[in-house]
Write a protein that holds these residues in place. Structure first.
Motif, PDB file in Angstrom:
ATOM      1  N   VAL A 107       9.692  -6.790  14.345  1.00  0.00           N
ATOM      2  CA  VAL A 107       8.946  -7.539  13.336  1.00  0.00           C
ATOM      3  C   VAL A 107       8.072  -8.593  14.012  1.00  0.00           C
ATOM      4  O   VAL A 107       6.893  -8.759  13.673  1.00  0.00           O
ATOM      5  CB  VAL A 107       9.908  -8.189  12.328  1.00  0.00           C
ATOM      6  N   ALA A 133       4.046  -8.199  13.317  1.00  0.00           N
ATOM      7  CA  ALA A 133       3.604  -8.979  12.156  1.00  0.00           C
ATOM      8  C   ALA A 133       2.138  -9.363  12.226  1.00  0.00           C
ATOM      9  O   ALA A 133       1.482  -9.539  11.197  1.00  0.00           O
ATOM     10  CB  ALA A 133       4.471 -10.229  12.004  1.00  0.00           C
ATOM     11  N   SER A 141       1.175 -11.999   6.757  1.00  0.00           N
ATOM     12  CA  SER A 141       1.785 -12.617   7.934  1.00  0.00           C
ATOM     13  C   SER A 141       2.289 -14.018   7.612  1.00  0.00           C
ATOM     14  O   SER A 141       3.378 -14.421   8.043  1.00  0.00           O
ATOM     15  CB  SER A 141       0.782 -12.679   9.086  1.00  0.00           C
ATOM     16  N   LEU A 168       5.523 -13.811   5.631  1.00  0.00           N
ATOM     17  CA  LEU A 168       6.675 -13.486   6.469  1.00  0.00           C
ATOM     18  C   LEU A 168       7.075 -14.672   7.349  1.00  0.00           C
ATOM     19  O   LEU A 168       8.266 -14.926   7.553  1.00  0.00           O
ATOM     20  CB  LEU A 168       6.370 -12.264   7.330  1.00  0.00           C
ATOM     21  N   THR A 169       6.092 -15.403   7.848  1.00  0.00           N
ATOM     22  CA  THR A 169       6.383 -16.570   8.682  1.00  0.00           C
ATOM     23  C   THR A 169       7.143 -17.628   7.895  1.00  0.00           C
ATOM     24  O   THR A 169       7.977 -18.363   8.448  1.00  0.00           O
ATOM     25  CB  THR A 169       5.082 -17.165   9.233  1.00  0.00           C
ATOM     26  N   PRO A 227      11.014 -14.101  10.547  1.00  0.00           N
ATOM     27  CA  PRO A 227      10.513 -13.147   9.545  1.00  0.00           C
ATOM     28  C   PRO A 227      11.583 -12.133   9.166  1.00  0.00           C
ATOM     29  O   PRO A 227      12.319 -11.640  10.014  1.00  0.00           O
ATOM     30  CB  PRO A 227       9.336 -12.469  10.263  1.00  0.00           C
ATOM     31  N   PHE A 280       9.418  -7.253   5.997  1.00  0.00           N
ATOM     32  CA  PHE A 280       8.375  -6.601   6.783  1.00  0.00           C
ATOM     33  C   PHE A 280       8.310  -5.112   6.450  1.00  0.00           C
ATOM     34  O   PHE A 280       7.225  -4.555   6.267  1.00  0.00           O
ATOM     35  CB  PHE A 280       8.636  -6.781   8.275  1.00  0.00           C
ATOM     36  N   TRP A 338       5.169  -2.977   5.097  1.00  0.00           N
ATOM     37  CA  TRP A 338       4.629  -1.878   5.889  1.00  0.00           C
ATOM     38  C   TRP A 338       4.630  -0.563   5.111  1.00  0.00           C
ATOM     39  O   TRP A 338       3.657   0.197   5.184  1.00  0.00           O
ATOM     40  CB  TRP A 338       5.417  -1.719   7.181  1.00  0.00           C
ATOM     41  N   SER A 392       4.304  -9.149   0.179  1.00  0.00           N
ATOM     42  CA  SER A 392       5.665  -8.990   0.684  1.00  0.00           C
ATOM     43  C   SER A 392       6.718  -9.324  -0.355  1.00  0.00           C
ATOM     44  O   SER A 392       7.912  -9.185  -0.093  1.00  0.00           O
ATOM     45  CB  SER A 392       5.873  -9.896   1.907  1.00  0.00           C
TER      46      SER A 392
END
Length: 247
Positions: free
Chosen positions: A162, A166, A174, A177-178, A184, A189, A193, A218
């Motif tokens: 990941v 990312a 991104s 996720l951060t 993440p 993720f 994806w 996400s």
């Protein structure tokens, strides 16, 4: 495993008519996704472990020479078995929908939307039936629909994967996720994806396109690009999957 859903449709040929000997069902039908209207895709899951022995016996009767040659190129037996189960299952589903023997199904490639060359998404003659196939080791996901469709199934990756991948996502993805401190989330993720790859397969470019160009989100609810519908698909633990449909 449940029978092929297409078998219950009026006018579908009986299963035993598709091969010299009846082949047991290879797919389990997944619940319909909550699409607005009746034109949503039908989804099936193929479990390699449940069908590997049967498929090894029937593959020469179902797959075409190119598919058989491709199967032999896989070095890992598990990858080879998954490929054969996926393609035998796909041909049986398409054959049942079209009313022909599985090996008689003709699959071509649509022109690539980017360059016009014949390496776009797989298509059937006539354009009245669309399909998509995705597989990872042990599982395959198949979609059949009345409009262009894409599916993807992936194992949830390791955290280090990941971190490395990312930065190829949309900047907003991104950032999302951060924000999942301290690291993440691998499951989040994988959710991004699979949505992204399902959409890219649906439009016919696959990973030849820039994955950062479109935002799919996400969070629990996907953000579909214009003209498309996106949904997550419930699959066995440790995996994530998604389906994209043009509408």
């Amino acid at each position: 495993m449940t029978p092929l859903a297409s078998r219950s449709r009026p006018g579908s040929p009986p299963d035993g008519a598709l091969l010299p000997d009846p082949l047991p069902p290879l797919t389990s039908a997944l619940p319909r996704q909550p699409w607005p209207g009746p034109a949503g895709p039908r989804l099936w899951l193929v479990a390699t472990a449940a069908h590997q022995e049967t498929v090894t016996r029937y593959a020469p009767l179902v797959l075409d020479p190119a598919e058989l040659a491709r199967a032999e190129e896989f070095r890992r037996p598990g990858d080879r078995a998954t490929y054969m189960c996926a393609h035998v299952g796909l041909r049986r589903l398409l054959g049942a929908h079209l009313g022909i023997a599985p090996r008689a199904v003709l699959v071509a490639r649509a022109p690539c939307p980017c360059c016009g060359e014949p390496h776009g998404r797989p298509v059937l003659p006539g354009g009245r039936l669309h399909f998509s196939l995705s597989h990872c080791e042990g599982l395959s996901l198949i979609a059949v629909a009345a409009t262009p469709v894409g599916v993807d199934i992936e194992p949830v990756p390791a955290p280090e994967t990941v971190m490395e991948a990312a930065d190829v996502l949309h900047p907003a993805e991104s950032a999302e996720l951060t924000a999942l401190a301290p690291d993440p989330g691998a499951a989040a993720f994988a959710r991004v994806w699979t949505r992204k790859e399902a959409y890219l397969k649906g439009i016919g470019v696959g990973l030849g396109a820039d994955p950062s160009a479109e935002y799919v989100g996400s969070g629990p609810v996907p953000s579909a690009p214009a003209g498309w519908l996106l949904a997550d698909v419930t699959v066995p633990a440790g995996h994530r999957a998604a389906v994209a449909l043009r509408w």
